[in-house]
Design a protein around this motif. Sequence first.
Motif: not given
Length: 137
Positions: A15-22, A24-28, A36-46, A87-89
């Motif tokens: 998730i951290d790598r994907a969050k950075s890609f979308y 910082e690189q793609v610009g979302f 949301a709880g132990p082991g449950t994380r949601f990252v929303q990008l637009t 942006r390196g994509v």
Amino acid sequence: MDWKLEVVPIPVSDIDRAKSFYGEQVGFAVDHDTQAGPGTRFVQLTPPGSACSIVLGASSGMPPGSVQGVQIVVPDIEAARAHLTERGVVVSPVQHFGPDGALADGPGGRWNSFVFFSDPDGNGWVLQERPADDQAV
């Protein structure tokens, strides 16, 4: 009755790598990063200007990299390609579909100019140029 597509789950392995890609690189825009709880994380990008978001970390049951062909329309395919490249994509050249249905390099006619790229897991994206005089939503 209106039906509006709001969120598309994108299966990723990190998730951290994907969050950075979308983000910082793609610009979302990063809308939220929620634990949301132990082991449950949601990252929303637009994507800029979009009413639909993506979510990383949603339990979709799909393996990372299995989403292909998510399409985003842009008003200027060359500018969008340059934005990603700067942006390196890694992106394809501008391409179009020929009369035989095969992809060929260079822009095509109305609605027929595309750029392809993938995220670090291999989820595939398509940018399509929407003609400038056809911007109504």
